[in-house]
Design an enzyme around this catalytic site. Structure first.
Site, short mmCIF file in Angstrom:
data_model
loop_
_atom_site.label_atom_id
_atom_site.label_comp_id
_atom_site.label_asym_id
_atom_site.label_seq_id
_atom_site.Cartn_x
_atom_site.Cartn_y
_atom_site.Cartn_z
N ARG A 114 35.29 46.16 42.47
CA ARG A 114 35.81 45.69 41.19
C ARG A 114 37.20 46.28 40.96
O ARG A 114 37.48 47.41 41.33
CB ARG A 114 34.88 46.09 40.04
CG ARG A 114 33.59 45.27 39.95
CD ARG A 114 33.88 43.83 39.52
NE ARG A 114 32.68 43.04 39.32
CZ ARG A 114 32.13 42.25 40.22
NH1 ARG A 114 32.67 42.18 41.44
NH2 ARG A 114 31.05 41.54 39.94
N HIS A 157 40.01 37.52 45.10
CA HIS A 157 38.58 37.73 44.81
C HIS A 157 37.71 36.75 45.59
O HIS A 157 36.87 36.05 45.03
CB HIS A 157 38.32 37.60 43.30
CG HIS A 157 37.07 38.31 42.87
ND1 HIS A 157 36.94 38.87 41.61
CD2 HIS A 157 35.89 38.56 43.50
CE1 HIS A 157 35.74 39.43 41.50
NE2 HIS A 157 35.09 39.25 42.63
#
Length: 312
Positions: free
Chosen positions: A227, A275
């Protein structure tokens, strides 16, 4: 059996059809605002509070490996999901293989000095460089869950010294295990490539900061696959500018999409992807969810349930 589905971007019709094929005795529908009809299971990603609040569900499945978004919403709206209702995450569903591909390719990229050769190519310089040895290229994995285990397994074949850091001791073959804050320094000071696969919890936010980076060997590399909030971006950039870090590969960011004004875009030793390290593969997710629901219906034990207190 009634199943409701919600995802802000996925093709709901495809998922409904695939679930009904996998679970012939189930009736599956896309949840829409105002739908308060009973349901036994819910498959969700970023669900509205009203979708789950007050329902007597048998289980909820988050359509991803990370559950920080739904847990954050639960903290703000505890009425959204009763504590007695189990929440499951996608344990692998093809994500493990994707993480293996990404991690191995990047470690080898740095090990074979392709980043340095690209820089030389940009200067039109023909210059063979000294090779790194495997013995000096220790790889450390922060986070030893399902994906961390997969990445460690894939790297073993390449002969790099491997180590992992987690909250509990691991007994993975060929991998040194370090536990807790008291062993973090010992884990870091011999880690040439740091791979982050930690869960997003209150304890891990901002963990990759100047204090942590200073404990790595000079010329280390950082690969963040977890993250964006784990990384203090200003500290990372400072470590790159000072030479403490030789390179960073980032798949996740504190703000996504990454703002155009971010200096990460322009830093010569930062590489990035948007991502995509491990995305949900629908067919494999359907297989996992349908098998897990069938096991739950039979009263069998299953894996993948989220510990809400721990955050993963």
């Amino acid at each position: 059996m009634e199943i409701i589905f919600y995802h802000p971007t996925f093709n709901a019709a495809w998922w409904v059809n695939a679930l009904e094929k996998a679970l012939p005795h189930a009736r599956v529908r896309e949840w829409k605002v105002g739908d308060n009809n009973p349901a036994d299971y819910a498959l969700v990603w970023q669900p509205p509070v009203e979708m789950l609040a007050g329902r007597r569900l048998k289980a909820v499945f988050a359509l991803g490996a990370g559950v920080d978004a739904i847990l954050s919403k639960l903290n703000a709206h505890p009425e959204m999901l009763d504590a007695s209702i189990p929440l499951f995450r996608l344990e692998d569903t093809g994500m493990g293989l994707q993480m293996q591909e990404y991690a191995v390719s990047q470690v080898l990229h740095w090990f074979r000095r392709f980043d340095d050769y690209q820089a030389l190519k940009n200067q039109a310089l023909w210059k063979p460089l000294p090779e790194y040895t495997r013995e000096e290229f220790s790889v450390g994995i922060m986070g030893a869950g399902v994906l961390g285990a997969k990445v460690a397994e894939s790297l073993q074949a390449w002969g790099f010294p491997l180590r992992c850091w987690s909250r509990s001791r691991k007994s993975w073959p060929g991998v040194e295990s370090y536990v807790g804050r008291e062993e973090l320094h010992a884990f870091l000071n011999q880690t040439r490539v740091l791979i982050n696969l930690l869960p997003n919890t209150a304890q891990t936010v901002g963990i990759i900061n100047s204090e942590l980076l200073d404990q790595l060997p000079d010329g280390a590399y950082v690969l963040n696959l977890a993250r964006g909030v784990h990384v203090q971006e200003a500290d990372l950039l400072a470590a790159l500018d000072s030479g403490k870090l030789k390179g960073a590969m980032l798949d996740v960011f504190s703000q996504e999409p990454l703002p155009q004004e971010s200096p990460l875009w322009r830093h010569p030793r930062v590489a990035m992807t948007p991502h995509i390290a491990a995305v949900t593969r629908p067919a494999e997710a359907i297989d996992y969810i349908s098998r897990t629901i069938a096991q739950l219906e039979k009263g069998e034990s299953v894996t993948g349930q989220v510990d809400r207190a721990r955050g993963y």
